[in-house]
Design an enzyme around this catalytic site. Structure first.
Site, short mmCIF file in Angstrom:
data_model
loop_
_atom_site.label_atom_id
_atom_site.label_comp_id
_atom_site.label_asym_id
_atom_site.label_seq_id
_atom_site.Cartn_x
_atom_site.Cartn_y
_atom_site.Cartn_z
N GLU A 141 1.83 3.70 2.96
CA GLU A 141 2.36 2.67 4.09
C GLU A 141 3.52 2.62 3.62
OE1 GLU A 141 0.10 -0.11 5.08
OE2 GLU A 141 -2.16 0.10 4.69
N GLU A 175 2.04 -5.10 11.29
CA GLU A 175 1.23 -3.93 10.39
C GLU A 175 2.39 -3.36 11.57
OE1 GLU A 175 -1.20 -2.42 9.73
OE2 GLU A 175 -2.32 -4.44 8.49
N HIS A 184 0.27 -1.15 -0.02
CA HIS A 184 -0.12 -0.08 -0.26
C HIS A 184 0.64 0.96 0.01
CE1 HIS A 184 -3.07 -2.74 2.08
NE2 HIS A 184 -3.43 -3.10 0.86
N HIS A 202 3.35 -3.40 6.74
CA HIS A 202 2.10 -2.93 6.18
C HIS A 202 2.09 -1.61 7.50
CE1 HIS A 202 0.01 -4.41 3.37
NE2 HIS A 202 0.49 -6.02 3.38
#
Length: 724
Positions: free
Chosen positions: A353, A581, A350, A488
């Site tokens: 990110e 994350e 992404h 991410h």
């Protein structure tokens, strides 16, 4: 050293907002701001030049009942004003533009959570889930109606003079404010204008004033829930407290906002306050955000500094033609060494990110520096492992986000590739055909439980598959990866496969793989060595507290993701992959990068070392001692197999225990042996020698035109006799 790129627009208040939404009516009795065509044109021209001071006159109209005003369409093609300066009320009823400034101060830390909940106060709140602690830039709401947490601070409806206050705890030079509306799937609420006040003791307050008029400044805020809007103060103010006082908001809505404060530390001549903790790292690395050009230059510099252990190659191109560069790091770059496992990190799937991208650029610098210094841990890692670092899988999306800047990019802009494809939903869904075959009792005898082929629809020329996705799939198929993590942002948690729920249409459901124990171990290793995840005082990023589960979660039990890279990697290749994350803030400011590096440095290294857990070995032909490619390695009790690489070597990640392991290959007799995995550092050697079947030996001899040996002839005759 590379030239530092700014992460805010060059003008005082660059933003994107819709003219049709700007004249929304206010539910309060505060003044409403109306802007004519001439004003918009001047503001646009001022923003485009960005060099000379212009004066914008805006009519301020006080009404008991505010109505929507329709205006004549502009003749220029675009209906968007891409620039809007901060304004202040003058004695003549006009609003004067402040002197142009650069937003030199970094964020105070509302979004990154450096500002704690008890530093935020408000005049009132509609509920705990809409309290002042929720007034953080880009904070996200829950997904279900009635969730405890929603995405903003919201004052009570009857609060006619609402305010949100931040205690910086130290003398601070405040220079600007960024605001958003309320993130919610059920409500539309945003503030359209506000004032700002300051205090040193939270009792005596003064306002931000326009220097030419001396009147309180009224700042234009938001025209939609998500677009971040930056306003720089006409004059930076040094204080401890800052207050945002909404003046107008969407008709029928509430006074709701999310915010970030731009602020620099100020000197404290009286030493009344303890010194703020410094964010930093002792590693001599390039802590800043790198666009595509700067990333290529940095990778080249690392390669030139450590040519013996690095190699740069590209695996394909993005939709816009940007190359997907990989940094390979090993003592023998460019070749697969027999028995040496292959590991990869992927970031930037992404594009907005951005932290993962910078962490991989920092990691390659760190490994180079420490190898040259002779650090034993790094030296062992590079001599026993072949590491591949892909810092930007979606370079097109990143360039979009980079141009907006770390604080103004918002939650979604730049997430997708240039075609509008979410790459983490773009891999082939291999889960569904596997589970259907399992339900029909076809696995593993008819349908394999590993290396599932690409579906026919997926390889058609007109299939909706991004070039970035195809490039990564080809990369996966070329190199026998064993372990991977894709990085991410936007949360603090490690998720592991399966990412897709087994029950059709279920939004979330625990869906473990046959290797659930291994995936939970891998996830816990990263979460357990990540400083931010292990901070006992940290608050949840948004609406879920993952610390209650050790900061790890099964992906499908969080939210279902069909076509994820994790599931595809597990079912199409040998590679075990998790998602990390990294931070609540998807695109942290450069000032945050040294601390984020320290938060993740040990975790990145420790995770790479997990490729040594389990068993490893070589499957060889007993007669020739040559390695057997594509031999299948099965573990009793685990319905997922792996295969050998072209040299016959394999790696099977396993947690400690005793296992019955079987090696099989076409044309060979199957061999089973016991392999024990201990808590000692591995991998545990588990080699196999396979003997060809008589039929295979005969086939090879006849193909070579050789005579059949007597022992093989007698054996074939016995087999025929048994068959008769």
């Amino acid at each position: 050293m590379l030239t530092q790129q700014p992460h805010f627009p060059a003008g005082p208040s660059q933003q994107s907002w819709d003219r049709s939404q700007w004249d929304v009516a206010s539910s309060s009795l505060k003044p409403s701001l109306f802007i004519d065509e001439e004003t918009e044109t001047r503001a646009r021209n001022w923003g485009e030049r960005g060099t000379s001071q212009q004066h914008v006159r805006i009519r301020v109209i006080k009404k008991k009942k505010v109505i929507m005003k329709k205006r004549k369409k502009l003749t220029r093609p675009s209906t968007l004003v891409t620039f809007r300066p901060p304004v202040a009320t003058s004695t003549a009823g006009a609003l004067d533009l402040s002197k142009e400034q650069e937003p030199g101060c970094p964020p105070l830390g509302l979004e990154s959570l450096r500002v704690s909940d008890n530093q935020l106060e408000a005049s009132s709140s509609q509920s705990f889930g809409l309290g002042p602690h929720r007034g953080r830039l880009n904070i996200q709401s829950g997904l279900e109606d009635g969730d405890l947490y929603d995405g903003a601070w919201c004052a009570e409806q009857q609060d006619t003079e609402p305010w949100l206050q931040v205690d910086a705890r130290h003398p601070t030079r405040f220079s600007g404010i960024i605001t958003q509306g309320r993130n919610s799937v059920w409500r539309y609420d945003w503030v359209t204008s506000y004032k700002v006040q300051f205090s040193n003791d939270s009792r005596i307050w003064w306002g931000s004033r326009n220097r030419s008029s001396g009147m309180d400044a009224v700042f234009p805020a938001n025209s939609d829930p998500e677009t971040p809007v930056l306003n720089l103060l006409p004059e930076p103010q040094v204080a401890r407290f800052i207050r945002l006082l909404p003046q107008t908001w969407l008709q029928g809505g509430a006074s709701c906002l999310r915010a970030e404060i731009l602020a620099c530390p100020a000197s404290d001549p009286n030493d009344l306050f303890p010194e703020a903790p410094a964010l930093g790292s002792s590693d001599p690395l390039d802590f800043r955000h790198h666009n595509y050009k700067a990333m290529r230059k940095l990778m080249k510099e690392v390669n030139e500094q450590c040519p013996n252990i690095t190699r740069i190659y590209n695996i394909g191109k993005s939709h816009q033609g940007l190359k997907l560069y990989v940094m390979e790091m090993s003592d023998q770059p460019g070749e697969h060494e027999l028995g040496e496992p292959e590991v990869r990190y992927v970031a930037g799937m992404h594009g907005n990110e951005a932290l993962g991208r910078e962490l991989l650029l920092l990691l390659m610098q760190f490994l180079c520096h420490e190898f040259l210094r002779g650090d034993p841990r790094v030296t062992r890692l590079l001599t026993e492992t072949r590491i591949h670092l892909l810092p930007s899988m979606n370079p097109d999306g990143y360039e979009t986000a980079f141009r907006r800047g770390s604080e103004l990019v918002g939650w979604a802009e730049g997430r997708w590739n240039q075609q509008g494809i979410d790459l983490n939903h773009n891999f082939a869904d291999l889960n569904t055909p596997l589970w259907e075959a399992e339900d029909d009792g076809l696995v593993p005898n008819t349908v394999p439980n590993h290396h599932l082929p690409l579906p026919t629809y997926y390889i058609l020329p007109n299939a909706t598959v991004a070039p970035e996705t195809r490039a990564v799939i080809d990369w996966m198929e070329r190199i026998p990866f064993v372990l991977s993590a894709n990085l991410h942002g936007g949360e603090l948690v490690v998720s592991y496969p399966f990412d897709m729920t087994r029950t059709p249409w279920a939004a979330r459901e625990l869906t473990p793989t046959p290797d659930d124990a291994v995936f939970r171990w891998l996830s816990t290793v990263y979460a357990g060595t990540n400083r931010a995840m292990q901070d006992p005082d940290r608050r949840p990023c948004h609406s879920q507290d993952f610390s209650l589960y050790g900061n790890v979660i099964n992906g499908a039990d969080w939210h279902t993701v069909p076509g994820s890279m994790n599931d595809f990697s597990y079912l199409h290749t040998n590679c075990f992959e998790i998602t990390v994350e990294l931070s609540c803030d998807k695109f942290p400011h450069e000032k945050e990068l040294p601390q984020e590096w320290e938060n993740n440095k040990d975790a990145l290294l420790t995770y790479l070392e997990q490729v040594r857990m389990g068993i490893a070995g070589i499957v060889r032909d007993k007669d020739t001692e040559l390695g057997i490619a594509d031999a299948v390695i099965s573990v009793d009790g685990i319905n997922h197999d792996v295969t050998t690489a072209w040299g016959g070597d394999y790696w099977r990640l396993l947690t400690p225990g005793d296992y019955m392991v079987t090696a099989s290959a076409e044309g060979y007799h199957t061999v089973t042996r016991s392999c024990r995995v201990t808590f000692e550092e591995g991998p545990v050697p588990c080699n196999f020698h396979l003997t060809k079947t008589p039929k295979q030996r005969l086939r090879e001899l006849l193909a070579a035109g050789a005579k059949v040996p007597p022992d093989l002839r007698r054996r074939l005759e016995r087999l025929r006799g048994q068959k008769d």
